[in-house]
Design an enzyme around this catalytic site. Structure first.
Site, mmCIF file in Angstrom:
data_model
loop_
_atom_site.group_PDB
_atom_site.id
_atom_site.type_symbol
_atom_site.label_atom_id
_atom_site.label_comp_id
_atom_site.label_asym_id
_atom_site.label_seq_id
_atom_site.Cartn_x
_atom_site.Cartn_y
_atom_site.Cartn_z
ATOM 1 C CB CYS A 68 -0.943 -0.006 1.201
ATOM 2 S SG CYS A 68 -0.101 -0.128 2.793
ATOM 3 C CG ASN A 69 2.711 2.771 2.892
ATOM 4 O OD1 ASN A 69 1.846 3.616 2.682
ATOM 5 N ND2 ASN A 69 2.827 2.151 4.052
ATOM 6 N NE ARG A 70 8.158 0.236 0.634
ATOM 7 C CZ ARG A 70 9.051 1.225 0.725
ATOM 8 N NH1 ARG A 70 9.877 1.460 -0.261
ATOM 9 N NH2 ARG A 70 9.114 1.979 1.814
ATOM 10 C CD GLU A 129 6.215 -2.271 7.822
ATOM 11 O OE1 GLU A 129 5.645 -3.296 8.232
ATOM 12 O OE2 GLU A 129 6.380 -2.026 6.623
ATOM 13 C CG ASP A 130 7.862 -6.845 12.976
ATOM 14 O OD1 ASP A 130 9.064 -6.558 12.867
ATOM 15 O OD2 ASP A 130 7.279 -6.951 14.068
ATOM 16 C CD GLN A 131 1.492 -5.314 6.466
ATOM 17 O OE1 GLN A 131 1.439 -4.197 6.953
ATOM 18 N NE2 GLN A 131 0.466 -5.841 5.834
ATOM 19 C CD GLN A 135 3.914 -5.593 2.915
ATOM 20 O OE1 GLN A 135 4.856 -4.807 3.050
ATOM 21 N NE2 GLN A 135 2.649 -5.217 3.049
ATOM 22 N N GLY A 204 -18.228 4.520 15.125
ATOM 23 C CA GLY A 204 -17.529 5.114 13.996
ATOM 24 C C GLY A 204 -17.276 4.087 12.905
#
EC number: 1.2.1.70
Length: 440
Positions: A68-70, A129-131, A135, A204
């Site tokens: 999602c970020n790269r 972060e570990d994710q 990936q 919410g």
């Protein structure tokens, strides 16, 4: 090189295990593109994209990483053409080439260093972060299974995954939660003995609420979700998690709720002093914990004065998140030291790979001569030799070749690792007609 290695030595023009390749990395990340633009660079057909980079852009190996970020492309070739890589990328995603002007490109050692920092969590939006480790592992495994990545990229990625794991075990780069949602749920777990036995309500359906819901779902904790828009609560429950309930019903059952998360953008107080005070009456035995994760706040601050109520607001959680993040930032230098140590080994490995085509070619050329002369000798001796004697003579021929070539070829590898081999490589190639063979 052993006898078996001489027999099986591959041609330097066809084997990826010995080809001197160069690695290039092109990437679009959160650093140079907002999320809504980042999505435009995403490959819809990841399998087809790999094939295009290999068949159309002329690369020999390729690994594509998408999160999602790269979106990143790692490619390897003897003569990498970065322009063709970007052209093929633009073609694959349907964007004009001008949109790729700000794409970051790294080459050689710089590309490998970037990969090391990436797997170590130093290039992530949330440091440590570990994710990302999983990936990257899935990306290279996909490329291997499709035969898009072979020895060169596989070796580099294996080293990067190894150092990424080592950084996390040897430093505190991933210690302490730095997610608002994770910190909030952790605090709730500390306050209650067992979250699974509690009645939990999430008010919410936006992004912040989604993050809380995902953390609760990951820990197998059941909860209710409510919103002033009933259809949004139902949609949220179907796509994220939770049991949807009407907002009015939620307010009526506050007296039965143990834990509340409010995460909305409502411009008014949802949980007023009177509502919570009434919920705590009727001989209620257990306390109530409330997390106000809304901006602006939607819980009346006076609620904290009610006996049995624990109110935690965004400022308090943000302080804990900041503390954890500062702790992680202190570990960056230690992580970089581990990466540099690994890079020294990778540098030697990459330099050594430059000599391998020549080394393998020399062994193969000499082995051709050995085999030819062995056949002559055996023909001349005829029936004078039995099977055992013939085998001994053959083994002797292998031993002579290896005995003569091993030392100079190992010295060539060593000199190559030290970065002083260019002239020597030319001499060896000329002596054994390597260049001539390459051109045929």
């Amino acid at each position: 090189m052993t006898t078996a290695a001489i027999k099986a030595a591959p041609s330097p023009t066809s084997s990826p295990t010995v080809a001197p390749v160069h690695i290039v990395n092109a990437r679009v990340t959160y650093r140079n593109a907002p999320i809504h633009l980042l999505e435009k660079f995403t490959f819809k057909d990841i399998d087809g994209a790999h094939k295009a980079f290999l068949k159309k852009a002329g690369f020999e190996e390729c690994v594509i990483l998408q999160t999602c970020n790269r979106i990143e492309v790692f490619a390897a070739s003897k003569n990498p053409d970065e322009g063709r890589l970007l052209e093929e990328w633009a073609s694959a995603v349907g964007l004009p080439e001008k949109d790729f002007a700000n794409v970051e490109v790294s080459r050689g050692r710089e590309a490998v260093m970037h990969l090391m920092k990436l797997t170590s969590g130093l290039d992530s939006l949330v440091v440590g972060e570990d994710q990302i480790l999983g990936q990257v592992r899935r990306a290279v495994e996909f490329s291997r299974s499709g035969r898009y990545a072979s020895a060169n990229l596989s070796l580099i990625f294996d080293r990067a995954l190894k150092v990424g794991s080592r950084v996390r075990t040897a430093t505190g780069i991933n210690r302490g939660n730095v997610s608002i949602a994770s910190v909030a749920v952790n605090l709730a777990e500390e306050y209650f003995d067992d979250l699974k036995s509690k009645t939990i309500m999430l008010i919410g359906t936006g992004e912040a609420a989604s993050l809380v819901a995902k953390v609760l779902k990951k820990r197998n904790v059941n909860f209710m979700v409510t919103s002033r828009a009933p259809e949004r609560a139902r949609s949220f429950a179907e796509t994220v998690a939770g049991t949807p309930i009407p907002f009015d019903s939620a307010l009526e059952m506050l007296r039965k709720v143990d834990l509340i998360f409010t995460a909305t953008v409502a411009p008014y107080r949802l949980l007023t002093f009177n509502r919570i005070e009434n919920a705590m009456k009727n001989n209620r035995r257990q306390g109530m914990m409330i997390f106000d994760l809304s901006n602006p706040r939607t819980v009346d601050e006076k609620v904290a004065t009610i006996h049995g109520v624990k109110l935690v607001n965004m400022d308090q959680i943000a302080e804990l998140v900041g503390k954890n993040m500062r702790s992680r930032m202190k570990e960056i230098s230690s992580a970089e030291k581990l990466i540099e140590d690994e890079m020294k080994s990778v540098d030697m490995m990459m330099k050594r790979m430059k000599a391998e085509p020549v080394v393998v070619s020399v062994f193969k050329n000499v082995d051709t001569i050995r085999e030819r002369e062995l056949k002559k000798a055996l023909a001349m001796l005829g029936k004078k030799l039995g099977p055992e004697e013939t085998k001994i003579v053959e083994q002797l021929s292998y031993a002579i070749v290896e005995g003569i070539l091993s030392t100079p070829m190992n010295n060539l590898r060593k000199v190559t690792e030290e970065g002083e081999s260019e002239e020597l490589m030319k001499i060896v190639a000329k002596l054994f007609k390597y260049e001539e063979k390459q051109q045929q």
